[in-house]
Design a protein around this motif. Structure first.
Motif, PDB file in Angstrom:
ATOM      1  N   ASN A  88       0.831  -1.199   0.000  1.00 26.25           N
ATOM      2  CA  ASN A  88       0.000   0.000   0.000  1.00 26.25           C
ATOM      3  C   ASN A  88       0.867   1.250   0.000  1.00 26.25           C
ATOM      4  OD1 ASN A  88      -2.757  -1.376   0.625  1.00 26.25           O
ATOM      5  ND2 ASN A  88      -1.352  -2.203   2.161  1.00 26.25           N
ATOM      6  N   ASN A 115       9.505  -2.105   4.154  1.00 29.33           N
ATOM      7  CA  ASN A 115       8.626  -0.943   4.146  1.00 29.33           C
ATOM      8  C   ASN A 115       9.459   0.329   4.010  1.00 29.33           C
ATOM      9  OD1 ASN A 115       5.831  -2.078   4.864  1.00 29.33           O
ATOM     10  ND2 ASN A 115       7.133  -2.973   6.462  1.00 29.33           N
ATOM     11  N   ASN A 129       5.113  -1.760   2.114  1.00 25.84           N
ATOM     12  CA  ASN A 129       4.299  -0.551   2.048  1.00 25.84           C
ATOM     13  C   ASN A 129       5.188   0.683   1.911  1.00 25.84           C
ATOM     14  OD1 ASN A 129       1.533  -1.755   2.791  1.00 25.84           O
ATOM     15  ND2 ASN A 129       2.858  -2.489   4.447  1.00 25.84           N
TER      16      ASN A 129
END
Length: 397
Positions: A329, A381, A357
């Motif tokens: 995301n 991430n 992410n």
């Protein structure tokens, strides 16, 4: 996301002689081959013509046009059937999430106003496809007849087909009430207290909708609604009635509502997938995952938290359930943190994984702020603009 596809079987009804090049067959061998050919042709459905397009007066079931949702990243299992064969989520590199095409079957019923839509919903049967012509459908609409896994019910429309709930202070613009195996695809939902609500629903797909100008949350799956897919929707401008309730996608029920929604038991709205949505201008979390939910996935969505408001609405994603995968995301702009977990009850808020992410926080908090135990933040991430730093726990490689 990349893994070797399985070998493709020949199309149904294809007759193929084994052994490569053509060979001469004589006598009984030729007879056997001819019989096999006749059987193969018969099995291919020869003699049945193309699907008949029926008008607004027809209510007969039609064959399913669904295909299976391929495995998600890391070979995560599917959450059920999907209405497109291009489910690729956002790459997680920023920018709006590209919507996959919505592939609806030929309409068996076409509606053009609120009255005909309500009538079509009331008479819907498994296998039907209801098509909404462009126009505004003012009112609150409810589907109660379930489809089946093999014969889902489609409600389709273009962006110019608008369900207008008539006001932000009461009611749901569209309600799937026990209506499992529906496909809501392509149209616009606006001006309701809640946008789309699914209660006691399994195997539904909510895809390619535009949900905007909503009093509370845009899309809510609750009351033991499991194995559903929310994908490629554009969600914006929520919380117009009460900003603390302005989530983009809301999964399950808060413990304070269990006696209302789930017979005083945890609202086990499990194994739902939220994939490829673009969520912005929400006053509460882009995605709020409640205690009592297990095993879902949040994959390849984009979030813009510029409108987050209030001390408790301070992240894009807040996971209070167990065993969720949050992967690939991209978020930007938060008044607090990027991603969070919380323990509301003992045993909840654990076993969640955050990986791949991208968090451009532009705020005072952490990229990942996990206040419950037993969760994993992978080192892949990427976090920028977070005043506190990457995460409040060590990352895992």
């Amino acid at each position: 996301m990349s893994h070797t596809p399985p070998p493709q079987s020949p199309p149904p009804g294809t007759f193929r002689l084994p052994g490569g090049p053509a060979v001469w067959l004589g006598g009984a061998a030729l007879l056997v081959a001819l019989v096999a050919l006749i059987v193969a042709v018969a099995g291919s459905g020869g003699g049945s013509g193309p699907g008949e397009t029926v008008g607004a007066t027809s209510s007969g079931p039609r064959p399913s046009a669904s295909s299976e949702l391929p495995s998600l990243p890391d070979e995560t299992p599917s959450a059920g059937p999907i209405v497109t064969d291009d489910p690729t989520p956002s790459s997680g590199t920023g920018g709006p999430t590209p919507s996959a095409p919505v592939d609806c079957p030929t309409a068996s019923v076409t509606v053009n106003d609120a009255r005909s839509l309500k009538a079509a919903l009331a008479m819907a049967q498994p296998g039907q496809s209801i098509r909404m012509a462009d126009g505004t459908y003012t009112g609150r609409f409810t589907a109660t007849t379930p489809g089946t896994a093999d014969q889902p019910i489609f409600l389709c429309g273009g962006a110019g087909a608008v369900i207008d709930g008539g006001g932000i202070k009461g009611g749901y613009a569209f309600h799937l009430d026990g209506a499992s195996y529906w496909r809501l695809a392509g149209f616009t939902v606006r001006n309701g207290q809640k946008g789309v609500v699914a209660d006691q629903v399994q195997g539904a797909v909510i895809q390619g909708l535009t949900v905007t100008q909503i009093g509370d949350e845009a899309i809510h799956l609750r009351k033991f609604s499991s194995d559903n897919v929310v994908r490629d929707n554009t969600i914006s401008t929520t919380g117009l009635r009460r900003d603390k309730f302005g989530e983009g996608v809301y999964i399950g029920s808060a413990k304070s509502n269990w006696c209302t929604n789930s017979d005083c038991k945890p609202d086990a709205s499990n194994n739902n997938v939220v994939i490829g949505n673009h969520i912005s201008a929400t006053t509460a979390e882009s995605i709020d995952i409640k205690e009592g939910t297990t095993g879902g996935k949040v994959i390849g969505n984009t979030f813009d938290g510029s409108k987050l408001s209030g001390s408790s609405n301070d992240s894009w994603v807040d996971v209070k359930g167990n065993g969720w995968l949050v992967q690939g995301n991209t978020g930007r702009h938060s008044n607090g943190d990027g991603f969070q977990t919380h323990q509301i009850l003992d045993g909840w808020g654990t076993g969640n994984i955050f990986k791949g992410n991208t968090a451009q926080v532009d705020g005072p908090g952490w990229g990942f702020h996990l206040t419950s135990d037993g969760n994993t933040v992978a080192c892949d991430n990427k976090v920028t603009g977070a005043a506190q730093g990457q995460a409040n726990i060590n990352c895992t490689r």
